[in-house]
Design a protein around this motif. Structure first.
Motif, PDB file in Angstrom:
ATOM      1  N   ASN A  37     -49.256  25.263 -45.263  1.00 21.53           N
ATOM      2  CA  ASN A  37     -48.675  25.235 -43.921  1.00 21.53           C
ATOM      3  C   ASN A  37     -47.516  26.204 -43.807  1.00 21.53           C
ATOM      4  O   ASN A  37     -47.001  26.429 -42.733  1.00 21.53           O
ATOM      5  CB  ASN A  37     -48.184  23.831 -43.583  1.00 21.53           C
ATOM      6  CG  ASN A  37     -49.329  22.860 -43.431  1.00 21.53           C
ATOM      7  OD1 ASN A  37     -50.406  23.218 -42.980  1.00 21.53           O
ATOM      8  ND2 ASN A  37     -49.116  21.626 -43.841  1.00 21.53           N
ATOM      9  N   ALA A  38     -47.089  26.758 -44.939  1.00 19.52           N
ATOM     10  CA  ALA A  38     -45.964  27.687 -44.953  1.00 19.52           C
ATOM     11  C   ALA A  38     -46.397  29.040 -44.382  1.00 19.52           C
ATOM     12  O   ALA A  38     -47.532  29.466 -44.560  1.00 19.52           O
ATOM     13  CB  ALA A  38     -45.453  27.892 -46.380  1.00 19.52           C
ATOM     14  N   LEU A  39     -45.465  29.690 -43.718  1.00 22.99           N
ATOM     15  CA  LEU A  39     -45.699  31.039 -43.229  1.00 22.99           C
ATOM     16  C   LEU A  39     -45.160  32.006 -44.266  1.00 22.99           C
ATOM     17  O   LEU A  39     -43.985  31.980 -44.601  1.00 22.99           O
ATOM     18  CB  LEU A  39     -44.970  31.241 -41.893  1.00 22.99           C
ATOM     19  CG  LEU A  39     -44.954  32.670 -41.378  1.00 22.99           C
ATOM     20  CD1 LEU A  39     -46.364  33.148 -41.051  1.00 22.99           C
ATOM     21  CD2 LEU A  39     -44.059  32.771 -40.164  1.00 22.99           C
ATOM     22  N   ILE A  40     -46.032  32.843 -44.808  1.00 22.54           N
ATOM     23  CA  ILE A  40     -45.611  33.855 -45.778  1.00 22.54           C
ATOM     24  C   ILE A  40     -45.823  35.214 -45.132  1.00 22.54           C
ATOM     25  O   ILE A  40     -46.957  35.585 -44.798  1.00 22.54           O
ATOM     26  CB  ILE A  40     -46.398  33.735 -47.087  1.00 22.54           C
ATOM     27  CG1 ILE A  40     -46.158  32.352 -47.702  1.00 22.54           C
ATOM     28  CG2 ILE A  40     -46.008  34.848 -48.059  1.00 22.54           C
ATOM     29  CD1 ILE A  40     -46.990  32.067 -48.931  1.00 22.54           C
ATOM     30  N   LYS A  41     -44.738  35.951 -44.927  1.00 21.71           N
ATOM     31  CA  LYS A  41     -44.835  37.231 -44.220  1.00 21.71           C
ATOM     32  C   LYS A  41     -45.355  38.353 -45.118  1.00 21.71           C
ATOM     33  O   LYS A  41     -46.153  39.161 -44.675  1.00 21.71           O
ATOM     34  CB  LYS A  41     -43.488  37.612 -43.631  1.00 21.71           C
ATOM     35  CG  LYS A  41     -43.074  36.698 -42.508  1.00 21.71           C
ATOM     36  CD  LYS A  41     -41.810  37.164 -41.849  1.00 21.71           C
ATOM     37  CE  LYS A  41     -41.432  36.227 -40.724  1.00 21.71           C
ATOM     38  NZ  LYS A  41     -40.219  36.644 -40.060  1.00 21.71           N
ATOM     39  N   MET A  42     -44.889  38.450 -46.351  1.00 22.85           N
ATOM     40  CA  MET A  42     -45.330  39.521 -47.225  1.00 22.85           C
ATOM     41  C   MET A  42     -45.289  39.070 -48.680  1.00 22.85           C
ATOM     42  O   MET A  42     -44.358  38.385 -49.093  1.00 22.85           O
ATOM     43  CB  MET A  42     -44.450  40.759 -47.078  1.00 22.85           C
ATOM     44  CG  MET A  42     -44.939  41.893 -47.938  1.00 22.85           C
ATOM     45  SD  MET A  42     -44.246  43.557 -47.739  1.00 22.85           S
ATOM     46  CE  MET A  42     -42.660  43.366 -47.065  1.00 22.85           C
ATOM     47  N   ILE A  43     -46.327  39.451 -49.427  1.00 22.30           N
ATOM     48  CA  ILE A  43     -46.374  39.139 -50.855  1.00 22.30           C
ATOM     49  C   ILE A  43     -46.712  40.431 -51.599  1.00 22.30           C
ATOM     50  O   ILE A  43     -47.599  41.177 -51.189  1.00 22.30           O
ATOM     51  CB  ILE A  43     -47.396  38.016 -51.150  1.00 22.30           C
ATOM     52  CG1 ILE A  43     -47.328  37.569 -52.602  1.00 22.30           C
ATOM     53  CG2 ILE A  43     -48.787  38.397 -50.764  1.00 22.30           C
ATOM     54  CD1 ILE A  43     -48.065  36.277 -52.891  1.00 22.30           C
ATOM     55  N   GLY A  44     -45.957  40.731 -52.635  1.00 18.96           N
ATOM     56  CA  GLY A  44     -46.189  41.934 -53.440  1.00 18.96           C
ATOM     57  C   GLY A  44     -46.865  41.572 -54.741  1.00 18.96           C
ATOM     58  O   GLY A  44     -46.366  40.748 -55.491  1.00 18.96           O
ATOM     59  N   LEU A  45     -48.017  42.223 -55.015  1.00 20.74           N
ATOM     60  CA  LEU A  45     -48.772  41.906 -56.226  1.00 20.74           C
ATOM     61  C   LEU A  45     -49.182  43.139 -57.011  1.00 20.74           C
ATOM     62  O   LEU A  45     -50.101  43.084 -57.799  1.00 20.74           O
ATOM     63  CB  LEU A  45     -50.043  41.118 -55.866  1.00 20.74           C
ATOM     64  CG  LEU A  45     -49.860  39.742 -55.287  1.00 20.74           C
ATOM     65  CD1 LEU A  45     -51.199  39.178 -54.841  1.00 20.74           C
ATOM     66  CD2 LEU A  45     -49.219  38.820 -56.296  1.00 20.74           C
ATOM     67  N   SER A  46     -48.533  44.255 -56.815  1.00 16.33           N
ATOM     68  CA  SER A  46     -48.998  45.475 -57.515  1.00 16.33           C
ATOM     69  C   SER A  46     -48.796  45.398 -59.011  1.00 16.33           C
ATOM     70  O   SER A  46     -48.062  44.605 -59.523  1.00 16.33           O
ATOM     71  CB  SER A  46     -48.279  46.696 -56.976  1.00 16.33           C
ATOM     72  OG  SER A  46     -46.919  46.693 -57.323  1.00 16.33           O
TER      73      SER A  46
END
Length: 76
Positions: A67-76
């Motif tokens: 239910n959380a809003l996650i705007k950006m996730i970095g996985l490089s």
């Protein structure tokens, strides 16, 4: 950290775990926490942690079901 994420509803501006070698098991623990929080997360940086396919799949699944809003996730 995983427990704190799970038990907060306060907005989280940045979780920066880049270059910390958390591996797949660390990513899975974080994924479980993300799945059970309602806290919005603006930026979640996991770059250069060797989370592998297993960790990436766990994160993707939790993001899909949270239910959380996650705007950006970095996985490089």
């Amino acid at each position: 950290l995983a427990t704190s994420i799970r038990h907060t509803n306060a907005p989280i501006i940045l979780i920066d775990l880049g270059n910390n070698s958390i591996g797949a098991q660390g990513a899975i623990a974080l994924a479980t926490s993300i799945r059970h929080t309602n806290a919005p997360i603006a930026l979640f940086d996991l770059n250069d942690n060797s989370i592998g396919d297993e960790g990436a799949i766990a994160l993707a699944t939790s993001i899909r079901h949270t239910n959380a809003l996650i705007k950006m996730i970095g996985l490089s």
